[in-house]
Design a protein around this motif. Structure first.
Motif, PDB file in Angstrom:
ATOM      1  N   ILE A 141       1.009  -1.153  -0.075  1.00  0.00           N
ATOM      2  CA  ILE A 141      -0.215  -0.009  -0.064  1.00  0.00           C
ATOM      3  C   ILE A 141       0.942   1.426  -0.021  1.00  0.00           C
ATOM      4  CG2 ILE A 141      -1.945   1.154   1.193  1.00  0.00           C
ATOM      5  CD1 ILE A 141      -2.547  -1.793   0.368  1.00  0.00           C
ATOM      6  N   VAL A 150       1.530  12.211  10.119  1.00  0.00           N
ATOM      7  CA  VAL A 150      -0.006  12.262   9.742  1.00  0.00           C
ATOM      8  C   VAL A 150      -0.777  12.730  11.070  1.00  0.00           C
ATOM      9  CG1 VAL A 150      -1.709  10.330   9.378  1.00  0.00           C
ATOM     10  CG2 VAL A 150       0.487  10.226   8.315  1.00  0.00           C
ATOM     11  N   ILE A 151      -0.297  12.516  12.330  1.00  0.00           N
ATOM     12  CA  ILE A 151      -1.112  13.067  13.402  1.00  0.00           C
ATOM     13  C   ILE A 151      -1.157  14.732  13.236  1.00  0.00           C
ATOM     14  CG2 ILE A 151      -1.367  13.313  15.756  1.00  0.00           C
ATOM     15  CD1 ILE A 151      -0.383  10.422  16.318  1.00  0.00           C
ATOM     16  N   VAL A 172       4.043   8.110  10.820  1.00  0.00           N
ATOM     17  CA  VAL A 172       2.769   8.441  11.710  1.00  0.00           C
ATOM     18  C   VAL A 172       2.723   9.783  12.179  1.00  0.00           C
ATOM     19  CG1 VAL A 172       3.329   7.045  13.753  1.00  0.00           C
ATOM     20  CG2 VAL A 172       1.119   7.113  12.830  1.00  0.00           C
ATOM     21  N   GLU A 222     -13.936  -2.151  10.979  1.00  0.00           N
ATOM     22  CA  GLU A 222     -14.115  -0.666  11.212  1.00  0.00           C
ATOM     23  C   GLU A 222     -15.534  -0.348  11.831  1.00  0.00           C
ATOM     24  OE1 GLU A 222     -12.612   2.016   8.503  1.00  0.00           O
ATOM     25  OE2 GLU A 222     -10.415   1.378   9.033  1.00  0.00           O
ATOM     26  N   VAL A 237      -3.542   6.042   6.345  1.00  0.00           N
ATOM     27  CA  VAL A 237      -2.714   5.453   7.586  1.00  0.00           C
ATOM     28  C   VAL A 237      -3.797   4.882   8.668  1.00  0.00           C
ATOM     29  CG1 VAL A 237      -1.327   6.223   9.411  1.00  0.00           C
ATOM     30  CG2 VAL A 237      -0.845   7.043   7.253  1.00  0.00           C
ATOM     31  N   ARG A 238      -4.969   5.815   8.711  1.00  0.00           N
ATOM     32  CA  ARG A 238      -6.001   5.392   9.493  1.00  0.00           C
ATOM     33  C   ARG A 238      -6.368   3.830   9.060  1.00  0.00           C
ATOM     34  NH1 ARG A 238      -8.640  10.228   8.657  1.00  0.00           N
ATOM     35  NH2 ARG A 238      -8.660  11.793  10.323  1.00  0.00           N
ATOM     36  N   ASP A 239      -6.833   3.753   7.734  1.00  0.00           N
ATOM     37  CA  ASP A 239      -7.571   2.474   7.441  1.00  0.00           C
ATOM     38  C   ASP A 239      -6.454   1.390   7.631  1.00  0.00           C
ATOM     39  OD1 ASP A 239      -9.798   3.813   6.616  1.00  0.00           O
ATOM     40  OD2 ASP A 239      -9.413   3.759   4.384  1.00  0.00           O
ATOM     41  N   TYR A 240      -5.404   1.540   7.384  1.00  0.00           N
ATOM     42  CA  TYR A 240      -4.710   0.322   7.220  1.00  0.00           C
ATOM     43  C   TYR A 240      -3.829   0.138   8.490  1.00  0.00           C
ATOM     44  CZ  TYR A 240      -5.756  -0.427   2.611  1.00  0.00           C
ATOM     45  OH  TYR A 240      -6.392  -0.769   1.366  1.00  0.00           O
ATOM     46  N   ASN A 241      -3.793   1.091   9.591  1.00  0.00           N
ATOM     47  CA  ASN A 241      -2.890   1.152  11.022  1.00  0.00           C
ATOM     48  C   ASN A 241      -1.572   0.991  10.664  1.00  0.00           C
ATOM     49  OD1 ASN A 241      -5.273   1.597  12.309  1.00  0.00           O
ATOM     50  ND2 ASN A 241      -5.593  -0.627  12.906  1.00  0.00           N
ATOM     51  N   PHE A 242      -0.958   1.889   9.722  1.00  0.00           N
ATOM     52  CA  PHE A 242       0.485   1.799   9.437  1.00  0.00           C
ATOM     53  C   PHE A 242       1.070   2.682  10.286  1.00  0.00           C
ATOM     54  CE2 PHE A 242      -0.583   0.341   4.991  1.00  0.00           C
ATOM     55  CZ  PHE A 242      -0.201  -1.186   5.258  1.00  0.00           C
ATOM     56  N   VAL A 243       2.408   2.415  10.492  1.00  0.00           N
ATOM     57  CA  VAL A 243       3.385   3.500  11.234  1.00  0.00           C
ATOM     58  C   VAL A 243       4.021   4.043  10.112  1.00  0.00           C
ATOM     59  CG1 VAL A 243       5.228   3.568  12.888  1.00  0.00           C
ATOM     60  CG2 VAL A 243       3.616   1.754  12.970  1.00  0.00           C
ATOM     61  N   HIS A 267      -7.326  -5.198   5.911  1.00  0.00           N
ATOM     62  CA  HIS A 267      -8.250  -3.872   5.832  1.00  0.00           C
ATOM     63  C   HIS A 267      -9.289  -4.274   4.928  1.00  0.00           C
ATOM     64  CE1 HIS A 267     -10.097   0.049   5.457  1.00  0.00           C
ATOM     65  NE2 HIS A 267      -9.470   0.177   4.305  1.00  0.00           N
TER      66      HIS A 267
END
Lengths: 438, 438
Positions: free
Chosen positions: A194, A235-236, A232, B53, A209-215, B19
């Motif tokens: 991704i 991204v925050i 991340v 989700e 990043v939200r959807d896939y919970n990546f760092v 996901h």
């Protein structure tokens, strides 16, 4: 620091977390900052500058205080994405000095990142990532990661690239540690990586990043070549920025204001207040148009603000839902027409219930159900119109490329005031005989 | 899946990112979900359930569809924090079944996490972390991490604990990889660990992750013992949740609404519309009180909505700034009194400028500077009061423990309507002779 105890200062300061170092540094005056530059090497302050939380246009001023060579070393020590954010605000002359004083490779990297448009993946990314090749085995990959670890901003993912730097896979450090050392990377890598294109909008980056919970998320150019990664923590910052934008828009004020003094705070708020005042004058002019009607039936004036207020609330509700809807990623959105039809039905239903409630309230209070009927039907209509407008306006603004969040809240209230007054007095006019002052 | 091709489905589905698996699963109906449970093992769907989700209260229904043993295995496979979020919504009877079917250790972990209060660090944390001891050397620590890697949610930080599980340090995988293998952990670990107490509010947790740019944060109990970690992806959810709360509050609507149909959407919006309508009735009653005045001087009615509207905008601005201010961490906040005094000055200044502007506008438009003066002074006063109220009310709500974000936007508008009307008609009354209808 004030007592010029260099050694003691060094020991205590360097023991702190960089976030705390940065907080202390931000509170210093120019003389004391000068001492920090003298007591600490550029290496030692570099990490602190990565953690500093002031606006980049303020941080760039610190660079100006330093000798050029020192500043260049600090920049060299910083992560590229942070350095670039700050250098974007440097004067051209200074920027040239810094770039000349930097090692050639770094200077080229920074020059390239300076080109990317604000609020895109390119502007967010950093170039300090770990890349490996598919035909390496795990132990050699770990050697490579060790070598790059000191400089890389994040070593949790190692991106697998082809010979011409195309992104073809990813492995996590977890994969590397849980498999036998002689395993080849190609056998354990995830090949459907991704990633985001370098010109992707930052809001979409945040959503991924939200959807896939990546760092971290790799960034590729048009030819699928790896050009950087987005971490991340950046991204925050984006999420905070986007949310603050929507929130500020709803209130018609920049809520990021750091009010050094009330005068500045009011100067920031006045533009919208005055714009909305002038827009509000249109409603006033419209009411003025009906002054003759009011002087004949003053009871009508009593309900103007109730109708405009309630319709405004309904419009704001529908607007807030619409703006949140727009911030969802493209694929999750419903079509425009469907949204509007659905808001129309929502508005009609909410309008009917509220209209009926006010019909009864006014009817009983004033012993006048005809007055109640006029208020009720006006309110029902005004609520329906405001609800639909609250969903159409952000959609249209988004379509024509204007950020729908800008001061949209007060704007919709003012607009719904205007239509509500128009609806109310026109309906009331039909029933005029019932309200004439006696 | 519809064609019951188990093998083909397995191959294609398991190839997707979790996901995407979760997105497909959420779109299935009960029959098809039944097939998923048959075709895939609990191990294989466990990760997918981590990525789902939907709201936990909806996910728990899927567990009810599965055989109890299968559900227990899925729960066992999931990360503890996610499983606990969902199990919090299970019926007591089902929960007991699941807990009995789980391995003793897991069941104890889950039971413990279920105790923590919602929206605290304890409710966010997971127990799958990596812990090591200070007297280990790097190579033995890496062995330990390897062993725990498959289960741990995040292996980037290894937390160093004493024999009785007290948190005494932290090392990153980067530290472990860049130092010689025989180095002892105690020599490289950071001993001032940033952590959060288990009962810390989730907003403070998010602020710490923002400040320090951590990927995870350790959670300790009252005796400084390590009890869990909070990962950055869960923190992003918290940030979204807090922001959505503030935003929804400003609009008086739950913007998280997923409007399956307009009737449900309007039912969600109606409560606030009706509450605000009833509050608005107080303003209406007040205006009604001045009806005699209006019938004598109908020009006064023309400006009511301009004054209430502008004061409402000013109140909303100040409210939005105050609520953002409250969301800052404790240390960054200014004191209450200072905030209020500063807002008073801001309101006074903004009021004076706006009042002067409207004095001129109305004076020129109506060729009546006395009317302009009355409108101007009323508006200046109303703006000042609304600005101060916008900052006091959230402070007071916060002090008495009510979430200041709840529908605060429309609430402040309604309140400022009331005071504005009161101010306006009282001032106008003093100048009555100038406006009598002729």
């Amino acid at each position: 620091l004030t007592e010029q105890k260099a050694k003691l200062f060094r020991r205590e300061y360097l023991d702190l977390h960089v976030h705390e170092q940065a907080q202390i540094f931000s509170d210093l005056d120019q003389t004391l900052r000068g001492r920090v530059y003298r007591y600490l090497s550029a290496n030692e302050v570099g990490d602190m500058f990565d953690a500093i939380e002031e606006e980049p246009e303020d941080v760039v001023k610190y660079f100006k205080e330093m000798p050029v060579q020192y500043a260049a070393k600090v920049i060299d020590e910083m992560y590229t994405d942070n350095a670039v954010d700050i250098l974007a605000y440097a004067q051209n002359k200074d920027l040239t000095h810094y770039l000349l004083a930097l090692p050639e490779e770094r200077s080229a990297e920074i020059r390239e990142l300076l080109h990317y448009e604000d609020k895109t993946a390119g502007a967010l990314m950093t170039t300090e990532y770990v890349d490996i090749f598919a035909d390496q085995d795990i132990s050699s990959a770990i050697q490579d990661i060790r070598a790059e670890a000191a400089d890389a901003e994040l070593i949790y993912y190692a991106y697998v690239v082809s010979d011409d730097n195309e992104l073809i896979g990813v492995v996590t450090l977890r994969d590397l540690l849980t498999n036998p050392e002689e395993t080849r990377i190609t056998d354990i890598m995830t090949d459907s990586v991704i990633s985001v294109p370098v010109d992707e909008d930052q809001a979409e980056v945040a959503q991924k990043v939200r959807d896939y919970n990546f760092v971290a998320l790799p960034v590729i150019d048009y030819a699928n070549k790896l050009v950087g990664i987005i971490n991340v923590d950046d991204v925050i910052d984006v999420i905070d920025e986007e949310n603050a934008g929507e929130y500020s828009g709803l209130a018609g004020v920049d809520t990021q204001e750091t009010p050094e003094n009330p005068l500045q705070a009011s100067l920031k708020r006045l533009p919208w207040l005055i714009i909305l005042l002038i827009m509000g004058m249109s409603t006033t002019t419209l009411i003025d148009h009906y002054e003759a009607l009011i002087s004949q039936a003053s009871i009508l004036a009593v309900f103007v603000s109730l109708i405009t207020g309630t319709a405004g609330n309904a419009g704001t509700q529908s607007l807030a839902v619409a703006i949140r809807g727009l911030s969802n990623s493209e694929e999750d959105r419903r079509s425009g027409i469907k949204t509007i039809l659905s808001e129309l039905a929502t508005g009609l239903f909410a309008g009917l219930v509220t209209g009926l409630a006010i019909l009864l309230l006014v009817g009983i209070w004033k012993h006048n159900f005809i007055l109640g009927f006029v208020i009720g039907i006006s309110m029902a209509t005004a609520i329906t119109v405001a609800t639909v407008a609250g969903s159409i306006i952000p959609l249209v603004m988004d379509k024509i490329g204007v950020d729908p969040a800008v001061a949209s809240g007060p704007f919709i209230s003012t607009l719904s005031d205007l239509t509500s007054v128009l609806i109310y007095f026109n309906i009331a006019n039909q029933f005029l005989n019932f309200f004439l002052n006696t």
